[in-house]
Every structure is written in structure tokens, then in C-alpha cells.
Write a protein that holds these residues in place. Structure first.
Motif, PDB file in Angstrom:
ATOM      1  N   LYS A 138    -170.015  16.855 127.075  1.00 52.44           N
ATOM      2  CA  LYS A 138    -170.392  15.724 127.266  1.00 52.44           C
ATOM      3  C   LYS A 138    -170.917  15.358 128.787  1.00 52.44           C
ATOM      4  CE  LYS A 138    -169.635  10.600 126.865  1.00 52.44           C
ATOM      5  NZ  LYS A 138    -168.955   9.680 126.380  1.00 52.44           N
ATOM      6  N   ASN A 139    -172.162  14.912 128.921  1.00 47.88           N
ATOM      7  CA  ASN A 139    -172.933  14.500 130.291  1.00 47.88           C
ATOM      8  C   ASN A 139    -173.340  16.039 130.840  1.00 47.88           C
ATOM      9  OD1 ASN A 139    -172.411  11.849 130.021  1.00 47.88           O
ATOM     10  ND2 ASN A 139    -170.496  12.075 130.932  1.00 47.88           N
ATOM     11  N   GLU A 140    -173.095  16.986 130.330  1.00 50.77           N
ATOM     12  CA  GLU A 140    -173.703  18.388 130.594  1.00 50.77           C
ATOM     13  C   GLU A 140    -175.359  18.275 130.625  1.00 50.77           C
ATOM     14  OE1 GLU A 140    -172.871  23.016 130.195  1.00 50.77           O
ATOM     15  OE2 GLU A 140    -171.362  21.532 130.016  1.00 50.77           O
ATOM     16  N   VAL A 141    -175.877  18.938 131.411  1.00 43.37           N
ATOM     17  CA  VAL A 141    -177.589  19.099 131.124  1.00 43.37           C
ATOM     18  C   VAL A 141    -177.636  20.655 130.868  1.00 43.37           C
ATOM     19  CG1 VAL A 141    -179.900  19.150 131.993  1.00 43.37           C
ATOM     20  CG2 VAL A 141    -178.003  17.116 132.446  1.00 43.37           C
ATOM     21  N   VAL A 142    -178.253  20.727 129.676  1.00 45.71           N
ATOM     22  CA  VAL A 142    -178.614  22.197 129.237  1.00 45.71           C
ATOM     23  C   VAL A 142    -180.297  22.323 129.448  1.00 45.71           C
ATOM     24  CG1 VAL A 142    -176.429  22.454 127.644  1.00 45.71           C
ATOM     25  CG2 VAL A 142    -178.627  21.660 126.912  1.00 45.71           C
ATOM     26  N   VAL A 143    -180.539  23.618 129.812  1.00 46.44           N
ATOM     27  CA  VAL A 143    -182.070  24.034 129.845  1.00 46.44           C
ATOM     28  C   VAL A 143    -182.172  25.052 128.507  1.00 46.44           C
ATOM     29  CG1 VAL A 143    -184.005  24.813 130.947  1.00 46.44           C
ATOM     30  CG2 VAL A 143    -182.116  23.445 132.132  1.00 46.44           C
ATOM     31  N   VAL A 144    -183.020  24.584 127.774  1.00 50.46           N
ATOM     32  CA  VAL A 144    -183.497  25.289 126.512  1.00 50.46           C
ATOM     33  C   VAL A 144    -184.976  26.112 126.904  1.00 50.46           C
ATOM     34  CG1 VAL A 144    -183.975  25.465 124.136  1.00 50.46           C
ATOM     35  CG2 VAL A 144    -182.035  23.940 125.040  1.00 50.46           C
ATOM     36  N   ASP A 145    -184.825  27.548 126.932  1.00 52.64           N
ATOM     37  CA  ASP A 145    -186.221  28.045 127.170  1.00 52.64           C
ATOM     38  C   ASP A 145    -186.904  28.216 125.717  1.00 52.64           C
ATOM     39  OD1 ASP A 145    -186.197  28.624 129.923  1.00 52.64           O
ATOM     40  OD2 ASP A 145    -184.614  30.135 129.499  1.00 52.64           O
ATOM     41  N   LEU A 146    -188.061  27.713 125.458  1.00 54.03           N
ATOM     42  CA  LEU A 146    -188.748  27.418 124.294  1.00 54.03           C
ATOM     43  C   LEU A 146    -190.211  27.968 124.748  1.00 54.03           C
ATOM     44  CD1 LEU A 146    -188.092  23.852 123.117  1.00 54.03           C
ATOM     45  CD2 LEU A 146    -187.106  26.006 122.265  1.00 54.03           C
ATOM     46  N   PRO A 147    -190.849  28.621 123.826  1.00 58.43           N
ATOM     47  CA  PRO A 147    -192.163  29.309 123.921  1.00 58.43           C
ATOM     48  C   PRO A 147    -192.982  28.267 124.915  1.00 58.43           C
ATOM     49  CG  PRO A 147    -191.585  29.458 121.691  1.00 58.43           C
ATOM     50  CD  PRO A 147    -190.530  28.697 122.416  1.00 58.43           C
ATOM     51  N   SER A 148    -192.983  26.942 124.602  1.00 59.70           N
ATOM     52  CA  SER A 148    -193.728  25.775 125.394  1.00 59.70           C
ATOM     53  C   SER A 148    -193.254  25.628 126.794  1.00 59.70           C
ATOM     54  CB  SER A 148    -193.713  24.539 124.502  1.00 59.70           C
ATOM     55  OG  SER A 148    -192.432  24.300 124.333  1.00 59.70           O
ATOM     56  N   GLY A 149    -192.363  26.090 127.114  1.00 64.72           N
ATOM     57  CA  GLY A 149    -191.644  26.226 128.361  1.00 64.72           C
ATOM     58  C   GLY A 149    -190.138  25.536 128.340  1.00 64.72           C
ATOM     59  N   PRO A 150    -189.421  25.576 129.586  1.00 67.26           N
ATOM     60  CA  PRO A 150    -187.942  24.980 129.481  1.00 67.26           C
ATOM     61  C   PRO A 150    -187.962  23.341 129.134  1.00 67.26           C
ATOM     62  CG  PRO A 150    -188.819  25.269 131.765  1.00 67.26           C
ATOM     63  CD  PRO A 150    -189.918  25.701 130.869  1.00 67.26           C
ATOM     64  N   VAL A 151    -186.912  23.015 128.396  1.00 67.05           N
ATOM     65  CA  VAL A 151    -186.739  21.558 128.067  1.00 67.05           C
ATOM     66  C   VAL A 151    -185.257  21.275 128.443  1.00 67.05           C
ATOM     67  CG1 VAL A 151    -186.778  19.982 126.148  1.00 67.05           C
ATOM     68  CG2 VAL A 151    -188.269  21.858 126.252  1.00 67.05           C
ATOM     69  N   SER A 152    -185.082  20.253 129.051  1.00 66.24           N
ATOM     70  CA  SER A 152    -183.703  19.787 129.405  1.00 66.24           C
ATOM     71  C   SER A 152    -183.142  18.631 128.429  1.00 66.24           C
ATOM     72  CB  SER A 152    -183.726  19.346 131.069  1.00 66.24           C
ATOM     73  OG  SER A 152    -184.103  20.224 131.905  1.00 66.24           O
ATOM     74  N   TYR A 153    -182.022  18.922 128.097  1.00 64.97           N
ATOM     75  CA  TYR A 153    -181.443  17.988 127.438  1.00 64.97           C
ATOM     76  C   TYR A 153    -180.080  17.811 127.989  1.00 64.97           C
ATOM     77  CZ  TYR A 153    -184.308  19.512 123.580  1.00 64.97           C
ATOM     78  OH  TYR A 153    -185.404  19.813 122.848  1.00 64.97           O
ATOM     79  N   LYS A 154    -179.556  16.161 128.030  1.00 65.20           N
ATOM     80  CA  LYS A 154    -178.406  15.825 128.501  1.00 65.20           C
ATOM     81  C   LYS A 154    -177.573  15.481 127.306  1.00 65.20           C
ATOM     82  CE  LYS A 154    -175.815  12.580 131.276  1.00 65.20           C
ATOM     83  NZ  LYS A 154    -176.212  11.467 132.535  1.00 65.20           N
ATOM     84  N   VAL A 155    -176.222  16.198 127.137  1.00 69.78           N
ATOM     85  CA  VAL A 155    -175.329  15.896 126.157  1.00 69.78           C
ATOM     86  C   VAL A 155    -174.676  14.318 126.211  1.00 69.78           C
ATOM     87  CG1 VAL A 155    -173.379  16.531 125.021  1.00 69.78           C
ATOM     88  CG2 VAL A 155    -174.989  18.196 125.770  1.00 69.78           C
ATOM     89  N   LEU A 156    -175.000  13.457 125.351  1.00 68.39           N
ATOM     90  CA  LEU A 156    -174.540  12.241 125.470  1.00 68.39           C
ATOM     91  C   LEU A 156    -173.186  11.942 124.508  1.00 68.39           C
ATOM     92  CD1 LEU A 156    -178.001  10.326 124.925  1.00 68.39           C
ATOM     93  CD2 LEU A 156    -176.660  10.857 127.066  1.00 68.39           C
ATOM     94  N   LYS A 157    -173.307  12.662 123.563  1.00 72.02           N
ATOM     95  CA  LYS A 157    -172.079  12.385 122.766  1.00 72.02           C
ATOM     96  C   LYS A 157    -171.740  13.644 121.775  1.00 72.02           C
ATOM     97  CE  LYS A 157    -170.331   8.900 119.333  1.00 72.02           C
ATOM     98  NZ  LYS A 157    -170.526   7.554 118.732  1.00 72.02           N
ATOM     99  N   ILE A 158    -170.534  14.039 121.520  1.00 69.82           N
ATOM    100  CA  ILE A 158    -170.118  15.069 120.871  1.00 69.82           C
ATOM    101  C   ILE A 158    -169.224  14.316 119.666  1.00 69.82           C
ATOM    102  CG2 ILE A 158    -169.216  17.204 120.421  1.00 69.82           C
ATOM    103  CD1 ILE A 158    -169.591  17.672 123.299  1.00 69.82           C
ATOM    104  N   THR A 159    -169.521  14.312 118.287  1.00 67.96           N
ATOM    105  CA  THR A 159    -168.400  13.882 117.097  1.00 67.96           C
ATOM    106  C   THR A 159    -168.266  14.999 116.270  1.00 67.96           C
ATOM    107  OG1 THR A 159    -170.410  12.849 116.087  1.00 67.96           O
ATOM    108  CG2 THR A 159    -169.203  11.469 117.822  1.00 67.96           C
ATOM    109  N   ARG A 160    -167.441  14.787 115.502  1.00 67.84           N
ATOM    110  CA  ARG A 160    -167.490  15.626 114.393  1.00 67.84           C
ATOM    111  C   ARG A 160    -168.425  15.514 113.457  1.00 67.84           C
ATOM    112  NH1 ARG A 160    -161.816  14.743 115.411  1.00 67.84           N
ATOM    113  NH2 ARG A 160    -160.870  16.621 116.283  1.00 67.84           N
ATOM    114  N   ASN A 161    -168.922  16.636 112.713  1.00 72.89           N
ATOM    115  CA  ASN A 161    -169.970  16.371 111.526  1.00 72.89           C
ATOM    116  C   ASN A 161    -169.480  16.179 110.101  1.00 72.89           C
ATOM    117  OD1 ASN A 161    -172.151  16.698 110.000  1.00 72.89           O
ATOM    118  ND2 ASN A 161    -172.210  18.944 110.361  1.00 72.89           N
ATOM    119  N   VAL A 162    -168.639  14.858 109.939  1.00 71.68           N
ATOM    120  CA  VAL A 162    -168.327  14.825 108.609  1.00 71.68           C
ATOM    121  C   VAL A 162    -169.014  13.577 108.090  1.00 71.68           C
ATOM    122  CG1 VAL A 162    -166.147  15.859 108.658  1.00 71.68           C
ATOM    123  CG2 VAL A 162    -166.165  13.653 110.043  1.00 71.68           C
TER     124      VAL A 162
END
Length: 162
Positions: A138-162
Motif C-alpha cells: 500500500k502507498n507504493e508506486v510501481v512503474v509499468v513498462d508498456l509499449p506506449s511507454g512507462p505508466v506509474s500507478y500508486k497502490v491505494l488499497k489491497i483487499t481479498r478478492n472474495v
């Protein structure tokens, strides 16, 4: 040296869905297509019988899918969503992200590759975004390298997928 087969990571929900599909194919669809073949045979000459050819094609498709499902299930590693850790992103989690470029919130269920459904927000742990998110907290920023270029996402919340 034996080649180790790739494990198919599945959520428990995904496992149940595949097992239900396999059962339906074996119990219902096989019977239905065998009836179609029988009825087409009873019409006489099968060499020019379109119904017979279509039923045989359907039978091949069903058998191929049964084989595919059995292989997936044989190498399945099941993640029980209700036991998934919410300390970091992993298979079985639902993650809310902030797309930092567009200031837009997104939500994804992280699932195994056989369960992907982008229309329902289900992305694979093997996809570029899923792979980049694995282990993020949570609150970590991840950078994803996509064909269109790098995209940054900040993790706001992690819950169980139920």
C-alpha cells in the motif's frame, strides 16, 4: 532431465469454474454431440452429410477442450482468496490503484493467467501490469513498462478478492 511443466495459478473460484466446465463437457456436451452424430448417421450416406461433419467437428472441439482443461487442472496451484495476504499484492487480491498520469482510480482482481477477463477487471499476475504489481505494498508506486511507454500507478488499497 525432465522438463518441469508450468504451474497454472488459479484462484479457488477459477478452479471451481474450470471443474464445472470440465464436468459439463464430459457429462452433457459429449452426450449431446454423440446424439447429433447418431441422428446424422441415421440419415444415410455420411459422405455428403453436413450435419454429420458439423457434429464430428463439434466432437473434436469438445475433446480438445476437455484435454486442455485436464492439463490445466493437473498442473494447478490453487490460491484461496479468503486466505490471501493483504500486506502486498498477490494472486487472489483486489487492488485499487491511482493512475498517476490521468489521476484516475482503477481496480483490478489479480488472478492466474487462465482466469483473465479484462472486461470484468480481472488481470493476470503474468500481464505487464500484474507482474509489476506483484509484491507491491500500500502507498507504493510501481512503474509499468508498456509499449506506449512507462505508466506509474500508486497502490491505494489491497483487499481479498472474495
Amino acid at each position: 532431465m525432465a522438463v518441469e511443466k508450468k504451474k497454472n495459478i488459479l484462484t479457488y473460484t477459477g478452479l471451481q469454474k474450470l471443474e464445472n466446465e470440465l464436468n459439463d463437457l464430459k457429462v452433457n456436451k459429449r452426450h449431446e454431440v454423440s446424439q447429433k452424430i447418431k441422428e446424422a448417421r441415421e440419415q444415410g450416406d455420411i459422405s455428403e452429410n453436413a450435419e454429420y461433419d458439423a457434429a464430428k467437428d463439434e466432437q473434436r472441439d469438445i475433446e480438445a477442450r476437455i484435454e486442455e482443461l485436464e492439463e490445466i487442472l493437473k498442473n494447478a496451484e490453487v490460491v484461496v482468496e479468503s486466505e490471501a495476504s493483504t500486506k502486498s499484492v498477490n494472486v487472489g487480491c483486489k487492488v485499487r490503484l491511482l493512475d498517476m498520469e490521468y489521476d484516475e482510480e482503477l481496480e483490478y482482481d489479480i488472478v492466474g493467467s487462465t482466469e483473465v477477463n479484462s472486461l470484468k477487471g480481472m488481470i493476470s499476475n503474468e500481464s505487464p501490469v500484474g507482474r509489476a504489481l506483484m509484491g507491491a505494498k500500500k502507498n507504493e508506486v510501481v512503474v509499468v513498462d508498456l509499449p506506449s511507454g512507462p505508466v506509474s500507478y500508486k497502490v491505494l488499497k489491497i483487499t481479498r478478492n472474495v
